[in-house]
Design an enzyme around this catalytic site. Structure first.
Site, PDB file in Angstrom:
ATOM      1  N   GLN A  35       0.825  -1.227   0.000  1.00 19.05           N
ATOM      2  CA  GLN A  35       0.000   0.000   0.000  1.00 19.05           C
ATOM      3  C   GLN A  35       0.851   1.267   0.000  1.00 19.05           C
ATOM      4  O   GLN A  35       0.681   2.150  -0.822  1.00 19.05           O
ATOM      5  CB  GLN A  35      -0.832   0.079   1.275  1.00 19.05           C
ATOM      6  CG  GLN A  35      -1.882  -0.930   1.461  1.00 19.05           C
ATOM      7  CD  GLN A  35      -2.800  -0.468   2.592  1.00 19.05           C
ATOM      8  OE1 GLN A  35      -3.652   0.382   2.382  1.00 19.05           O
ATOM      9  NE2 GLN A  35      -2.625  -1.034   3.771  1.00 19.05           N
ATOM     10  N   LEU A  36       1.773   1.345   0.957  1.00 14.10           N
ATOM     11  CA  LEU A  36       2.578   2.556   1.097  1.00 14.10           C
ATOM     12  C   LEU A  36       3.579   2.675  -0.053  1.00 14.10           C
ATOM     13  O   LEU A  36       3.759   3.745  -0.629  1.00 14.10           O
ATOM     14  CB  LEU A  36       3.299   2.533   2.454  1.00 14.10           C
ATOM     15  CG  LEU A  36       4.132   3.759   2.791  1.00 14.10           C
ATOM     16  CD1 LEU A  36       3.273   5.024   2.818  1.00 14.10           C
ATOM     17  CD2 LEU A  36       4.818   3.578   4.146  1.00 14.10           C
ATOM     18  N   ILE A  76      14.224  -8.762   1.876  1.00  7.14           N
ATOM     19  CA  ILE A  76      15.007  -8.205   2.996  1.00  7.14           C
ATOM     20  C   ILE A  76      15.377  -9.263   4.046  1.00  7.14           C
ATOM     21  O   ILE A  76      16.177  -8.992   4.934  1.00  7.14           O
ATOM     22  CB  ILE A  76      14.320  -6.985   3.658  1.00  7.14           C
ATOM     23  CG1 ILE A  76      12.992  -7.364   4.323  1.00  7.14           C
ATOM     24  CG2 ILE A  76      14.150  -5.838   2.678  1.00  7.14           C
ATOM     25  CD1 ILE A  76      12.484  -6.310   5.302  1.00  7.14           C
ATOM     26  N   THR A 125       2.162  -7.769   7.393  1.00  9.67           N
ATOM     27  CA  THR A 125       1.160  -6.856   7.963  1.00  9.67           C
ATOM     28  C   THR A 125      -0.204  -7.500   8.228  1.00  9.67           C
ATOM     29  O   THR A 125      -1.137  -6.794   8.611  1.00  9.67           O
ATOM     30  CB  THR A 125       0.967  -5.638   7.031  1.00  9.67           C
ATOM     31  OG1 THR A 125       0.541  -6.106   5.753  1.00  9.67           O
ATOM     32  CG2 THR A 125       2.246  -4.837   6.886  1.00  9.67           C
ATOM     33  N   ASP A 168       0.878   1.777  15.539  1.00  8.93           N
ATOM     34  CA  ASP A 168       0.172   2.046  16.801  1.00  8.93           C
ATOM     35  C   ASP A 168      -0.057   0.752  17.595  1.00  8.93           C
ATOM     36  O   ASP A 168      -0.353   0.809  18.791  1.00  8.93           O
ATOM     37  CB  ASP A 168      -1.177   2.736  16.515  1.00  8.93           C
ATOM     38  CG  ASP A 168      -2.051   1.959  15.542  1.00  8.93           C
ATOM     39  OD1 ASP A 168      -1.493   1.244  14.680  1.00  8.93           O
ATOM     40  OD2 ASP A 168      -3.286   2.050  15.638  1.00  8.93           O
ATOM     41  N   TYR A 193       2.060  -9.500  15.897  1.00 20.39           N
ATOM     42  CA  TYR A 193       2.432  -8.436  14.954  1.00 20.39           C
ATOM     43  C   TYR A 193       3.005  -7.231  15.704  1.00 20.39           C
ATOM     44  O   TYR A 193       4.090  -6.741  15.370  1.00 20.39           O
ATOM     45  CB  TYR A 193       1.197  -8.029  14.142  1.00 20.39           C
ATOM     46  CG  TYR A 193       1.376  -6.764  13.330  1.00 20.39           C
ATOM     47  CD1 TYR A 193       2.127  -6.761  12.161  1.00 20.39           C
ATOM     48  CD2 TYR A 193       0.777  -5.558  13.733  1.00 20.39           C
ATOM     49  CE1 TYR A 193       2.298  -5.588  11.425  1.00 20.39           C
ATOM     50  CE2 TYR A 193       0.932  -4.394  12.996  1.00 20.39           C
ATOM     51  CZ  TYR A 193       1.691  -4.410  11.843  1.00 20.39           C
ATOM     52  OH  TYR A 193       1.855  -3.251  11.124  1.00 20.39           O
ATOM     53  N   LYS A 246       6.838  -5.720  15.531  1.00 20.71           N
ATOM     54  CA  LYS A 246       7.136  -4.361  15.080  1.00 20.71           C
ATOM     55  C   LYS A 246       7.966  -3.611  16.125  1.00 20.71           C
ATOM     56  O   LYS A 246       8.863  -2.834  15.782  1.00 20.71           O
ATOM     57  CB  LYS A 246       5.843  -3.605  14.767  1.00 20.71           C
ATOM     58  CG  LYS A 246       5.062  -4.132  13.572  1.00 20.71           C
ATOM     59  CD  LYS A 246       5.798  -4.043  12.244  1.00 20.71           C
ATOM     60  CE  LYS A 246       6.006  -2.639  11.769  1.00 20.71           C
ATOM     61  NZ  LYS A 246       6.648  -2.609  10.424  1.00 20.71           N
ATOM     62  N   TRP A 304      -3.699   2.488  11.035  1.00 25.65           N
ATOM     63  CA  TRP A 304      -4.892   2.246  10.206  1.00 25.65           C
ATOM     64  C   TRP A 304      -4.689   2.694   8.758  1.00 25.65           C
ATOM     65  O   TRP A 304      -5.481   3.463   8.221  1.00 25.65           O
ATOM     66  CB  TRP A 304      -6.104   2.962  10.788  1.00 25.65           C
ATOM     67  CG  TRP A 304      -6.531   2.569  12.166  1.00 25.65           C
ATOM     68  CD1 TRP A 304      -5.790   1.955  13.139  1.00 25.65           C
ATOM     69  CD2 TRP A 304      -7.825   2.813  12.758  1.00 25.65           C
ATOM     70  NE1 TRP A 304      -6.546   1.791  14.272  1.00 25.65           N
ATOM     71  CE2 TRP A 304      -7.795   2.318  14.075  1.00 25.65           C
ATOM     72  CE3 TRP A 304      -8.991   3.419  12.304  1.00 25.65           C
ATOM     73  CZ2 TRP A 304      -8.889   2.389  14.939  1.00 25.65           C
ATOM     74  CZ3 TRP A 304     -10.084   3.498  13.158  1.00 25.65           C
ATOM     75  CH2 TRP A 304     -10.040   2.974  14.450  1.00 25.65           C
TER      76      TRP A 304
HETATM   77  N1  LIG Z   1      -1.467  -1.535   7.062  1.00 29.59           N
HETATM   78  C1  LIG Z   1      -1.643  -0.844   8.204  1.00 29.59           C
HETATM   79  O1  LIG Z   1      -2.775  -0.613   8.659  1.00 29.59           O
HETATM   80  C2  LIG Z   1      -0.456  -0.333   8.963  1.00 29.59           C
HETATM   81  C3  LIG Z   1      -0.669   0.371  10.148  1.00 29.59           C
HETATM   82  C4  LIG Z   1       0.444   0.844  10.857  1.00 29.59           C
HETATM   83  C5  LIG Z   1       1.719   0.602  10.371  1.00 29.59           C
HETATM   84  N2  LIG Z   1       1.893  -0.101   9.219  1.00 29.59           N
HETATM   85  C6  LIG Z   1       3.269  -0.348   8.755  1.00 29.59           C
HETATM   86  O2  LIG Z   1       3.483   0.398   7.566  1.00 29.59           O
HETATM   87  C7  LIG Z   1       4.363  -0.333   6.688  1.00 29.59           C
HETATM   88  C8  LIG Z   1       3.722  -0.450   5.306  1.00 29.59           C
HETATM   89  O3  LIG Z   1       2.468  -1.106   5.453  1.00 29.59           O
HETATM   90  P1  LIG Z   1       1.574  -1.470   4.189  1.00 29.59           P
HETATM   91  O4  LIG Z   1       0.166  -1.442   4.629  1.00 29.59           O
HETATM   92  O5  LIG Z   1       2.000  -0.699   2.984  1.00 29.59           O
HETATM   93  O6  LIG Z   1       1.993  -3.007   4.009  1.00 29.59           O
HETATM   94  P2  LIG Z   1       1.639  -4.005   2.823  1.00 29.59           P
HETATM   95  O7  LIG Z   1       0.603  -3.401   1.927  1.00 29.59           O
HETATM   96  O8  LIG Z   1       1.365  -5.331   3.452  1.00 29.59           O
HETATM   97  O9  LIG Z   1       2.997  -4.064   2.009  1.00 29.59           O
HETATM   98  C9  LIG Z   1       4.132  -4.710   2.507  1.00 29.59           C
HETATM   99  C10 LIG Z   1       4.995  -5.097   1.336  1.00 29.59           C
HETATM  100  O10 LIG Z   1       6.166  -5.734   1.846  1.00 29.59           O
HETATM  101  C11 LIG Z   1       6.404  -6.866   1.034  1.00 29.59           C
HETATM  102  N3  LIG Z   1       7.243  -7.832   1.724  1.00 29.59           N
HETATM  103  C12 LIG Z   1       6.872  -8.819   2.590  1.00 29.59           C
HETATM  104  N4  LIG Z   1       7.943  -9.550   2.948  1.00 29.59           N
HETATM  105  C13 LIG Z   1       9.006  -9.004   2.307  1.00 29.59           C
HETATM  106  C14 LIG Z   1      10.385  -9.340   2.261  1.00 29.59           C
HETATM  107  N5  LIG Z   1      10.871 -10.384   2.922  1.00 29.59           N
HETATM  108  N6  LIG Z   1      11.202  -8.581   1.497  1.00 29.59           N
HETATM  109  C15 LIG Z   1      10.726  -7.521   0.787  1.00 29.59           C
HETATM  110  N7  LIG Z   1       9.423  -7.183   0.777  1.00 29.59           N
HETATM  111  C16 LIG Z   1       8.573  -7.915   1.532  1.00 29.59           C
HETATM  112  C17 LIG Z   1       5.022  -7.395   0.739  1.00 29.59           C
HETATM  113  O11 LIG Z   1       5.039  -8.331  -0.320  1.00 29.59           O
HETATM  114  P3  LIG Z   1       3.920  -9.522  -0.302  1.00 29.59           P
HETATM  115  O12 LIG Z   1       2.587  -8.832  -0.253  1.00 29.59           O
HETATM  116  O13 LIG Z   1       4.210 -10.244  -1.569  1.00 29.59           O
HETATM  117  O14 LIG Z   1       4.180 -10.331   0.944  1.00 29.59           O
HETATM  118  C18 LIG Z   1       4.323  -6.090   0.398  1.00 29.59           C
HETATM  119  O15 LIG Z   1       4.536  -5.716  -0.950  1.00 29.59           O
HETATM  120  C19 LIG Z   1       4.646  -1.660   7.393  1.00 29.59           C
HETATM  121  O16 LIG Z   1       5.839  -1.544   8.097  1.00 29.59           O
HETATM  122  C20 LIG Z   1       3.504  -1.791   8.382  1.00 29.59           C
HETATM  123  O17 LIG Z   1       3.867  -2.566   9.508  1.00 29.59           O
HETATM  124  C21 LIG Z   1       0.842  -0.565   8.502  1.00 29.59           C
END
Ligand SMILES: NC(=O)c1ccc[n+]([C@@H]2O[C@H](COP(=O)([O-])OP(=O)(O)OC[C@H]3O[C@@H](n4cnc5c(N)ncnc54)[C@H](OP(=O)(O)O)[C@@H]3O)[C@@H](O)[C@H]2O)c1
Length: 289
Positions: free
Chosen positions: A16-17, A43, A68, A108, A131, A135, A156
């Site tokens: 997403q990000l 990674i 995530t 959060d 999770y 983190k 969120w």
């Molecule tokens: N989503 C939320 O509500 C939320 C809230 C607070 C904080 N965050 C944090 O914000 C950050 C971005 O979140 P997001 O929602 O954009 O996450 P996301 O949509 O799940 O994207 C994560 C990306 O990381 C990739 N990934 C997983 N394992 C990997 C690896 N070993 N090497 C390289 N890439 C890998 C995933 O690929 P695959 O999909 O193929 O596994 C996916 O493309 C994360 O650190 C998350 O913890 C998220």
């Protein structure tokens, strides 16, 4: 003389990000972006990281990679620890090897949600889920192993890309006449595009010697998931009966904080940024879709 173009490595760029950084890249001509994801830069592989950092000049790393799926994480503890903590340590070491700045994303969900006041960066963390724990461990890996680093805690996240609550609501209201949504979990939805823009906008003001500093960033305002669902269907002009329920009525594998509002005073004061309200972010996200 102008600074030379800086190279920014984005890991996990298909999430997403990461996708929002891809959309913004063209507007930031002072940066050259290197977009990677699991297939070309896993990674969890120290060798792949070492090789990548040998072959490319990298000034800044923005780590958007992560495991995530909060509920699935309860069943996949080893993988979650690997991706969200140990691999983050390896990435931090790789960044340190070339003195690059590491911008790491956290959550959060490092908090237990027992507070009734917005969490600051110095509020004690006490994660209640696999999770959230992973983190928090990832944050420690950054603090210990990167020589230049910031940690951005957000909440969120949603966007037109990937899986998120907003997209789930939009698809469910088309299939079902009523939808149960919890109203006893309160926080702030964050449009991933606003977060990505904020990160790029604070980079020029980043002190050269910053290490392990935490900053909160979410959109402004406060709501429950029920309120968020209500705003989504209202903004889209859809109809669905929304039923507010308590978390205990909708059992999930992972426990989530009842309250996880983040206090954003610090990032606003240090970098002078303005943060849009979550309703404004939602409207822009739905327009983009
Ligand atoms: N989503 C939320 O509500 C939320 C809230 C607070 C904080 N965050 C944090 O914000 C950050 C971005 O979140 P997001 O929602 O954009 O996450 P996301 O949509 O799940 O994207 C994560 C990306 O990381 C990739 N990934 C997983 N394992 C990997 C690896 N070993 N090497 C390289 N890439 C890998 C995933 O690929 P695959 O999909 O193929 O596994 C996916 O493309 C994360 O650190 C998350 O913890 C998220």
């Amino acid at each position: 003389m102008r600074d030379p173009v800086k190279n920014i490595l984005i890991t996990g760029s298909k999430g997403q990000l990461g996708r929002e950084f891809q959309d913004l890249a063209a507007g930031y001509s002072d940066y050259r972006f290197l977009f990677t994801d699991k297939e070309n830069l896993d990674i969890t592989s120290a060798d792949a990281l070492a090789e990548y950092f040998r072959q490319n000049t990298i000034d800044t790393v923005i780590n958007c990679a992560g495991y995530t799926s909060v509920d699935a994480a309860e069943e996949n503890v080893d993988l979650v620890k690997m991706v969200n903590a140990r691999a983050v340590g390896q990435l931090a070491e790789a960044a340190a090897s070339v003195n690059a700045l590491l911008v790491h994303l956290s959550t959060d969900y490092v908090f237990d949600g027992q507070s009734s006041r917005p969490y600051t960066e110095s509020s004690p963390a006490n994660p209640r889920s696999v999770y959230g724990k992973s983190k928090l461990d990832g944050e420690l890996e950054v603090i210990l192993n990167a020589t230049r680093s910031v940690i951005i805690r957000t909440s969120w996240l949603y966007s037109p890309y990937g899986q998120n609550f907003m997209k789930t609501v939009l698809s469910k209201v088309k299939q079902e006449k009523s939808l149960k949504v919890v109203f006893d979990q309160v926080g702030t939805p964050t449009y991933a595009a606003d977060l990505a823009k904020a990160i790029l906008d604070i980079l020029p003001g980043m002190p050269a010697k910053i290490r392990g500093e935490i900053f909160n960033y979410s959109n402004e305002g406060v709501c429950s998931w029920y309120d968020f669902a209500h705003a989504i269907i209202e903004t889209e002009g859809l109809y669905c009966k929304l039923v507010p329920v308590l978390s205990k009525e909708l059992q999930t594998a992972a426990s989530r904080p009842h309250y996880s509002v983040l206090d954003k005073s610090r990032i606003k004061k240090v970098f002078g940024i303005e943060i849009p309200h979550w309703r404004d972010g939602l409207r822009r996200c739905l327009e983009k879709m």
